[in-house]
Scaffold this active site. Sequence first.
Site, PDB file in Angstrom:
ATOM      1  CB  THR A 124      -0.915   0.041   1.246  1.00  0.00           C
ATOM      2  OG1 THR A 124      -0.083   0.259   2.403  1.00  0.00           O
ATOM      3  CG2 THR A 124      -1.687  -1.242   1.410  1.00  0.00           C
ATOM      4  N   GLY A 125       0.286   2.382  -0.217  1.00  0.00           N
ATOM      5  CA  GLY A 125       1.063   3.607  -0.308  1.00  0.00           C
ATOM      6  C   GLY A 125       1.464   4.182   1.033  1.00  0.00           C
ATOM      7  CB  CYS A 126       0.687   5.782   3.619  1.00  0.00           C
ATOM      8  SG  CYS A 126      -1.109   5.920   3.722  1.00  0.00           S
ATOM      9  N   GLY A 127       0.947   3.719   5.705  1.00  0.00           N
ATOM     10  CA  GLY A 127       0.341   2.986   6.811  1.00  0.00           C
ATOM     11  C   GLY A 127       1.030   1.682   7.099  1.00  0.00           C
TER      12      GLY A 127
END
Length: 292
Positions: A124-127
């Site tokens: 994913t792109g963040c987290g």
Amino acid sequence: MTDTPVTCPLPQDTALPAPPPARRVERVQVRDGAVSTGERAVPEEVPVALTFNGTTHAVMMASPTDISDFALGFALTEGIVASAAEILSREVIVVEEGIEARMWIAEEKMKHLSARRRALAGPTGCGLCGVESLAEAVKPAALVTADTAFSPATLLDAMAALGPLQSLNHETRAVHAAAYFEPGRGILALAEDVGRHNALDKLVGKAAEAGFDTARGILLLTSRVSIEMVQKAAVLGVGVIAAVSAPTSLAIRTAEAAGITLCAIVRADGFEIFTHPGRIALPSPERQNHVA
């Protein structure tokens, strides 16, 4: 280490120059009923593949700067390695599709990482990188034992020093920053990125490379404080977080359990303390104004 592209030993790869952190684009501006044309600087955003021993672990959308630091910080905050010394080699390769940050770790570390990968739903792109396990998502942060105390003025001065150093944000007004500050020495490291998690990972990598005694300083953030930011701050080892925006309730509980002093909503006239106020040298009770 620098982010200079390294020629890849694999014949099918061709190293390319790193993309610029910002680009100028044409736009139409509408202000107060008037229309004008011109350009604006916007931040670049590229996919960055973080690979270990030839296997991609995650692909993050990030600013194309400080990628070597980003890779190290990510490996540390994700618990893949415990120190920079556990990464046997690290290189940054720019390719047509984006950037690869290639790391090699000991085989036994890789076996552990491979077992963890089975819990990943996908990059994913963040987290939290697609972690499926709820227990893994809210795992306790490392316990921080830093005992350095700071005056309110020191904290405000630290945050005031951050803005002028955010060169990419000055150009684009669209990126986050994370910085490490020590009294008497000022801001010793700063990282900017389109993603707040990425900026903090880059800072963790910079601090690890420099060998800072982070128990002596303050982590400065331009973003809100979520649980992931507290978890990463605990890996950094700072006792105090100072953030421009507010924290989430889970971030507050995590900071409380980790022994971190969480200061947020930092403005020129003050700030709010949510956990462990003992590290902030507050005025004596008779000089304080009670706020309901």
